[in-house]
Write a protein that holds these residues in place. Structure first.
Motif, PDB file in Angstrom:
ATOM      1  N   ALA A 284      12.033  -8.471   7.056  1.00 33.99           N
ATOM      2  CA  ALA A 284      10.821  -8.281   8.057  1.00 33.99           C
ATOM      3  C   ALA A 284       9.696  -9.052   7.496  1.00 33.99           C
ATOM      4  CB  ALA A 284      10.934  -7.190   8.728  1.00 33.99           C
ATOM      5  N   VAL A 285       9.553  -8.457   6.170  1.00 35.76           N
ATOM      6  CA  VAL A 285       8.193  -8.612   5.635  1.00 35.76           C
ATOM      7  C   VAL A 285       8.008  -9.902   4.555  1.00 35.76           C
ATOM      8  CG1 VAL A 285       6.364  -7.297   4.192  1.00 35.76           C
ATOM      9  CG2 VAL A 285       7.556  -6.271   5.812  1.00 35.76           C
ATOM     10  N   GLY A 286       9.251 -10.064   3.984  1.00 35.69           N
ATOM     11  CA  GLY A 286       9.428 -11.274   3.154  1.00 35.69           C
ATOM     12  C   GLY A 286       9.064 -10.864   1.559  1.00 35.69           C
ATOM     13  N   GLN A 287       8.985  -9.503   1.492  1.00 33.93           N
ATOM     14  CA  GLN A 287       9.058  -9.035   0.095  1.00 33.93           C
ATOM     15  C   GLN A 287       9.575  -7.501  -0.089  1.00 33.93           C
ATOM     16  OE1 GLN A 287       4.925  -9.585  -1.006  1.00 33.93           O
ATOM     17  NE2 GLN A 287       4.206  -7.363  -0.268  1.00 33.93           N
ATOM     18  N   PRO A 288       9.847  -6.985  -1.129  1.00 38.07           N
ATOM     19  CA  PRO A 288      10.408  -5.776  -1.508  1.00 38.07           C
ATOM     20  C   PRO A 288       9.289  -4.856  -1.530  1.00 38.07           C
ATOM     21  CG  PRO A 288      10.755  -6.894  -3.458  1.00 38.07           C
ATOM     22  CD  PRO A 288      10.320  -7.907  -2.581  1.00 38.07           C
ATOM     23  N   LEU A 289       9.645  -3.467  -1.366  1.00 40.37           N
ATOM     24  CA  LEU A 289       8.550  -2.246  -1.702  1.00 40.37           C
ATOM     25  C   LEU A 289       8.545  -2.121  -3.183  1.00 40.37           C
ATOM     26  CD1 LEU A 289       9.626  -0.151   1.048  1.00 40.37           C
ATOM     27  CD2 LEU A 289       7.662  -1.211   1.009  1.00 40.37           C
ATOM     28  N   GLN A 290       7.660  -1.600  -3.785  1.00 40.23           N
ATOM     29  CA  GLN A 290       7.504  -1.537  -5.108  1.00 40.23           C
ATOM     30  C   GLN A 290       8.634  -0.449  -5.618  1.00 40.23           C
ATOM     31  OE1 GLN A 290       3.626  -0.249  -6.416  1.00 40.23           O
ATOM     32  NE2 GLN A 290       3.480   1.030  -4.589  1.00 40.23           N
ATOM     33  N   PRO A 291       9.176  -0.729  -6.879  1.00 42.16           N
ATOM     34  CA  PRO A 291      10.112   0.134  -7.710  1.00 42.16           C
ATOM     35  C   PRO A 291       9.200   1.279  -8.160  1.00 42.16           C
ATOM     36  CG  PRO A 291       9.583  -1.681  -9.145  1.00 42.16           C
ATOM     37  CD  PRO A 291       8.802  -1.864  -7.704  1.00 42.16           C
ATOM     38  N   LEU A 292       9.920   2.452  -8.558  1.00 44.78           N
ATOM     39  CA  LEU A 292       9.495   3.560  -9.082  1.00 44.78           C
ATOM     40  C   LEU A 292       8.606   3.340 -10.265  1.00 44.78           C
ATOM     41  CD1 LEU A 292       9.181   6.683  -9.175  1.00 44.78           C
ATOM     42  CD2 LEU A 292      11.134   6.784 -10.578  1.00 44.78           C
ATOM     43  N   GLU A 293       8.866   2.315 -11.187  1.00 44.55           N
ATOM     44  CA  GLU A 293       8.169   2.088 -12.305  1.00 44.55           C
ATOM     45  C   GLU A 293       6.525   1.763 -11.977  1.00 44.55           C
ATOM     46  OE1 GLU A 293      12.136   1.879 -13.504  1.00 44.55           O
ATOM     47  OE2 GLU A 293      11.046   0.940 -11.686  1.00 44.55           O
ATOM     48  N   ALA A 294       6.540   0.898 -10.715  1.00 44.50           N
ATOM     49  CA  ALA A 294       5.252   0.253 -10.361  1.00 44.50           C
ATOM     50  C   ALA A 294       4.519   1.358  -9.492  1.00 44.50           C
ATOM     51  CB  ALA A 294       5.407  -0.938  -9.490  1.00 44.50           C
TER      52      ALA A 294
END
Length: 319
Positions: A284-294
């Motif tokens: 839907a957005v074209g990019q993933p949500l940031q991982p825990l490290e970020a």
């Protein structure tokens, strides 16, 4: 837009209110005790009311009149002296949706939870799913957002427990250390709500808000320990019966009003794993949500910035 945010001073609700205010919207927050919220977010308008008592559409009509969108960030983990899950998660949402339809409120963002399921034996997940069903059955332009384990700068609930365990001296005690976890930054949840109310997410969609890859609870705890600046130690599995005994004690204290993150509902959620499907959001957005490290790195930068600001103001006060 004029936007009503239910539970606007909670862990997620406060981040949502802040984001919507920065976006330039006129925000009204609603909750039982709004004194601290008025101090923290004076730019928002606040309504003090217990939504568990608003169980008819007529109760909600004066609240939602004139609103362009509603965000439901309210919720409770377990029944207690102040919390009735069926009323908060289902009954009040059914009435609210009906009021929105009657008054012409067009958009509705429902913040649920991964694992919400009508057939769940856990009251938290089943009542959340019942509220989701009421929203999905409506004629509104709705979006249901289901966050995984929400990570925020504030230490609250499950996040507070993770930090406490991660800081344990000498080793990290963990019940169900191998259970899979997918996290999400509270800022990303607020971003998703911002997109939902402005129409940049597909209407009538259910989206899990989780990082792409799952990791074990042990790995989450080790990541938190590193973020706290503590030396790496072993994660020591704790017998499940120890967790159950702790939850029995926490449930008992919960009847006296203490909302411990160790209650049985939290352990039940951990037992099934805190996981969702990241792909619908990614598409839907074209990019993933940031991982825990970020997420943790961003929180570290924020903490450094705040510390510097406090030091500067303190120094200035002595000049």
């Amino acid at each position: 837009m004029k936007i009503l945010v239910l539970g606007g001073y909670g862990l997620i609700g406060d981040a949502v209110v802040g984001r919507l205010l920065r976006d330039g919207h006129h925000v009204t927050g609603l909750g039982r005790d709004i004194r601290d919220a008025q101090r923290r977010r004076p730019a928002a308008r606040w309504i003090a009311v217990d939504m568990s008592k608003l169980l008819a559409a007529e109760d909600w009509l004066p609240v939602v009149a004139g609103m362009d969108a509603v965000v439901n960030a309210a919720g409770a983990l377990q029944d207690g002296p102040r919390d009735r899950l069926d009323a908060v998660h289902r009954g009040s949402v059914v009435a609210l949706v009906a009021a929105c339809e009657q008054t012409g409120v067009s958009r509705f963002a429902q913040i649920s939870a991964v694992g919400a399921d009508l057939s769940s034996a856990d009251v938290f997940f089943s009542t959340k799913a019942q509220g989701d069903k009421a929203v999905a059955s409506s004629s509104l332009e709705w979006t249901i957002l289901r966050p995984g384990l929400v990570i925020a700068p504030a230490a609250y609930g499950g996040t507070a427990l993770l930090r406490a365990l991660a800081a344990f001296p000498g080793f990290i005690p963990a019940v169900m250390a191998r259970q899979p976890i997918q996290t999400v930054a509270v800022a990303d949840v607020a971003e998703a709500v911002s997109r939902a109310v402005t129409g940049s997410l597909p209407f009538r969609s259910v989206l899990d808000l989780v990082e792409t890859e799952a990791r074990s609870l042990a790995d989450v705890l080790l990541a938190f320990r590193g973020w706290l600046g503590l030396p790496r130690v072993r994660v020591v599995p704790v017998l499940a019966i120890v967790g159950r005994l702790a939850s029995v004690l926490a449930d008992g204290l919960g009847r006296l009003g203490w909302r411990s993150p160790l209650r049985s509902a939290a352990l039940a959620a951990l037992a099934r794993g805190v996981t969702g499907d990241a792909e619908p959001w990614n598409q839907a957005v074209g990019q993933p949500l940031q991982p825990l490290e970020a997420t943790l790195a961003a929180m570290s930068y924020a903490g450094i910035w705040v510390t510097r600001l406090i030091k500067r103001r303190s120094a200035a006060s002595f000049r």
